[in-house]
Scaffold this motif. Sequence first.
Motif, PDB file in Angstrom:
ATOM      1  N   GLN A  99       0.963  -1.192   0.154  1.00 22.78           N
ATOM      2  CA  GLN A  99      -0.103  -0.069  -0.078  1.00 22.78           C
ATOM      3  C   GLN A  99       0.858   1.220  -0.160  1.00 22.78           C
ATOM      4  O   GLN A  99       1.759   1.480   0.871  1.00 22.78           O
ATOM      5  N   GLU A 122      -1.419  -5.135  -2.594  1.00 20.73           N
ATOM      6  CA  GLU A 122      -2.189  -4.763  -1.360  1.00 20.73           C
ATOM      7  C   GLU A 122      -3.356  -3.634  -2.010  1.00 20.73           C
ATOM      8  O   GLU A 122      -3.092  -2.915  -2.694  1.00 20.73           O
ATOM      9  N   PRO A 123      -4.489  -3.601  -1.035  1.00 22.84           N
ATOM     10  CA  PRO A 123      -5.565  -2.503  -1.081  1.00 22.84           C
ATOM     11  C   PRO A 123      -4.818  -1.263  -1.042  1.00 22.84           C
ATOM     12  O   PRO A 123      -3.905  -0.956  -0.438  1.00 22.84           O
ATOM     13  N   HIS A 124      -5.277  -0.234  -2.013  1.00 24.41           N
ATOM     14  CA  HIS A 124      -4.973   1.034  -2.226  1.00 24.41           C
ATOM     15  C   HIS A 124      -3.535   1.107  -2.696  1.00 24.41           C
ATOM     16  O   HIS A 124      -2.994   2.376  -2.385  1.00 24.41           O
ATOM     17  N   ALA A 125      -2.952   0.351  -3.448  1.00 24.99           N
ATOM     18  CA  ALA A 125      -1.648   0.225  -3.924  1.00 24.99           C
ATOM     19  C   ALA A 125      -1.300   1.318  -4.771  1.00 24.99           C
ATOM     20  O   ALA A 125      -0.165   2.120  -4.735  1.00 24.99           O
ATOM     21  N   GLN A 127      -3.606   4.003  -4.991  1.00 27.44           N
ATOM     22  CA  GLN A 127      -4.480   5.033  -4.665  1.00 27.44           C
ATOM     23  C   GLN A 127      -4.066   6.381  -4.901  1.00 27.44           C
ATOM     24  O   GLN A 127      -5.016   7.399  -5.290  1.00 27.44           O
ATOM     25  N   VAL A 149      -8.117  -2.700  -4.940  1.00 25.33           N
ATOM     26  CA  VAL A 149      -6.826  -2.296  -5.432  1.00 25.33           C
ATOM     27  C   VAL A 149      -6.806  -1.324  -6.540  1.00 25.33           C
ATOM     28  O   VAL A 149      -5.552  -0.790  -6.620  1.00 25.33           O
TER      29      VAL A 149
END
Length: 992
Positions: A99, A122-125, A127, A149
């Motif tokens: 992230q 990872e989530p919000h990698a 963002q 993601v």
Amino acid sequence: MIMSHRHKSTKERRFKESKLEGSKMAAFDWRLFLAGLLVAIPPASCYGFRHCIETPWSHGTEFKCYRRTARNILAIVDDLPSSTTNLTISLTPVKSIPQGSFVNLTKLRSLQLDRNNISQIEPHAFQSLHRLQSLNLSCNNISELHPAVFEGLHNLTFLALTHNNLKTLPERILLPLVNLKRFLLRHNFLHNFSNIAESLSNLTNIKMVDLCFNILTNLSHLNYSLPHSLEVLYICRNNLSTLGCRQNFLAAVHVLDLSYNAQLDNHAFSGLNLAHIYYLRLRSTNVSIVPFVKTTNINVGSIDFTNTGIRSNTQVKELCVALRRRIKRIKSLNLCANGPLNLSNGTLDDCPQIVHLNISGNYVRDSNCLKFLDKHPQINVLVSEHNNMTKLQSCERPFFFNLKELSFRYNHILSVSNCAFCHAPNITTLKLNINRIADLGLKALKGLQQLQTLRLDNNLLTELFDTTFGDLVDLRVLNLRNNRISVIFNNTFANLKNLWKLDLGGNKITHITSAGLRGLERLSNFYLDGNKLQQIEHALHPVFCDTLTVLDLEKNSIRFLSHNTYSPFANLSKLQDLKMGSQLLHGLANVPQRFFHGLHSLTSLYFDNNQIIYISPDAFDDLSSLEFLTLTACCAGDVQLQPGTFKNLRNLTTLIIENTGMEQLSEHVVGNLTKLAVLQINHNGIKSINITTLESLPKLRYLDIRNVPLSCTCKNNLLQNWTVKNRRVQVVNLFSLPCQNDERHKFYNFDTRVCYVDIGHYLFFSTAVVIVLFTATPILYVKLYWKIKYGCYVFRSWFKEQWRRIREEQENCKYDAFISYNSSDEDWVMDYLLPNLEGNGSSFKLCLHHRDFELGRDIVDNIVTAVYSSRKTICVVSKNFLQSEWCSLEIQLASYRLFDEHRDVLLLVFLEPISERQMSSYHRMRKVMLKKTYLQWPGSDCANPDEAQNLFWTKLRRAMKTGSQLDAEEGDNNTNVGREAKDHLENYYLQP
């Protein structure tokens, strides 16, 4: 380039962490301060990146990070500037994207992360990448994606996830991608189309989706529908057995590819609305094409009939009838890869009017003068590639006046008869390449006066004649590459006055006759690479001297002698691109004087992979417009670029000198390149670089010194300081450059503390000494005045005693002088020297080899005894004297007494003038000449020889009478001659 605050802080943090900076930044460093004062280095501008390379001329916006060993994506991007807009990270062992990995690269527009080992994102990698428009994650090991993601990528228009291990798409994963237009998912393991339809349903701007090479079995979509914006849908090479979708599910799709779904049959399209399809591919499916044409509402002109199971002329006729019932004119009819078909007369008679016909891959054996198209005189394009045609026969009757493009590529054609294309006189593009044509009729191309592009490359042609291209008066492009042509005869291209591109590369041409290129008045691009030319033909000059812009002569056997004075390019004043690399045999060994004379417009020169042993310093003088030059792998042995080689290349922006064996980069070689922006000198033997050389290149922005054995010594301490502290010129892979002597250490941070003088210590000790002197002197004067005075008297008495003893030793010498001379100068010694020193009233006693050496004694012992038994040693120096080993021994013994015993025992007499260059090898002789005055024998050719020789003997006798103390000699050197008339002669004959 102005670096961001984040970038600056990152650099400073990394330098503090290094071993070198940790020791230097604890206090003010006097060493660096003093070095800066001594060399007066102006603030320069160089920078490097740990894992990435900035693309030249991108101004800090485009970076490529290939084959790096870092496993952490943060380590790769940490030192990139915030101005980065295009970033490629490929072929690395990176496995995850945490992230916030790109939190500081908010201006990114294109991000390529393909061909890595990424398995987790990872989530919000991504963002922070609100401006990102293209994201490529292809060729990784991604098996699942988190729903969040792609959060923040609302400007993304292109997303590629091909060649991964995805089995499903999470719900609402594509919801943030409101502007997505192209979505590539091929080569995965997706099996649930409903899941995909759900993800796509909210993408109102999507244009293309690629789902090929998955394991979908149907297009079942529950209550979801495809976006109305979707125009292109590829679902090839899946396991579709049925479509299973509602009637209007594909209503918006214009291009649909269902190829290579072997179980898909006609029932799959039952009740399906295909009216909006503009192009449909059904290759290698189980669809019966004729019933499909009859039963569906598709526009039959949009169907690609390639590999749809049509196996006979009868089936072709049935298809034509079915098509004729639906439309009167078909724009493109593709019948590829169906055969074997033998299209005889009448086969296509029932088809609608055909504009573009492709019958490739059907094992067609004979063109039959296109008689199977007699009912279609309006045809515009015919493609018959990958067939079994072996011959093109004569076709006398002109019929296909509308045919513009004809392609017979990838066949087995051996011969082309005369008038083979007379039936289609208006062809503009003819492709006969990649065949086996060995026999091209003298009039095979007769009547093609409208032809503009002719492809005959990759055949077996051996000869070209003046009638071969006689009718091609409007030809623009002629490709004859990779044949077996050996000679270009006179007037071969005489009628090709409009030709602008001629490709003769890959043949066996050894000679072009004087009129072989006559007629090519507008030729712009000429390719002769891969032939057997041994010299640049003069036939190049007179024909297209005002039009030629590109000339390729690579991979020939061209050689020139170093004494050649003419330029083979003298008349090619418009040439812009010249390739002369990779000359075979021994390469282009010599680049003679003014080799490129006349090429005033040349902008690019490729001179790589030659075995050059000599480059004339003025070879490049005429290339005033040159912008790009490569000399990669262009050296045989120990050849170095001479000063001034590039002196006139003031417009050069890119210089590549890789793998040339170069051992030094001199300011005298590259100093005039004031516009040079890119310099690549990697894979050379350079061990040190003077920073004045780099500072002489004010426009330099890109420096590649990879695989250069830079030594981590004091010789490069200023270079290290320059590379680390400057931020305008990119040093490629700066932080990976190893030390030559120890690859465990890096060049950018090797310890340079020993290279600087510690001015603090010197100031402390000098101040302490001054203070002690000022304090102790008054005390010593008051307390020890009489003791010091008494000591001075004692020392003076001792000195006088030593001087007296030395004088006594001199008076006890057996000889006044030992004469050291070469046997070739014996006449002068016997006729001049001996009478003037032992005769004529002189009382000197001389020691000579033949007269005074002890018989039977070793010659070395005789020489030692003679030198030490004589007050002086007179060396009679000539060119023969310098080459004599015994004379060398004698002057070494005498100079030992002069320098080590401090005895004034050596006198030099030069019989002939000897230049500085000839004297440079004799170090001991030069040292004596710098220490002492020497005498030059005035020859008979000078003015007033008698007077000059009398002065010579007077000076020699005076020198022999002086004592052996050097101080006395120095005092004597300052005496005045006494007579004003002799001062002029003394200054002329006595060499200081």
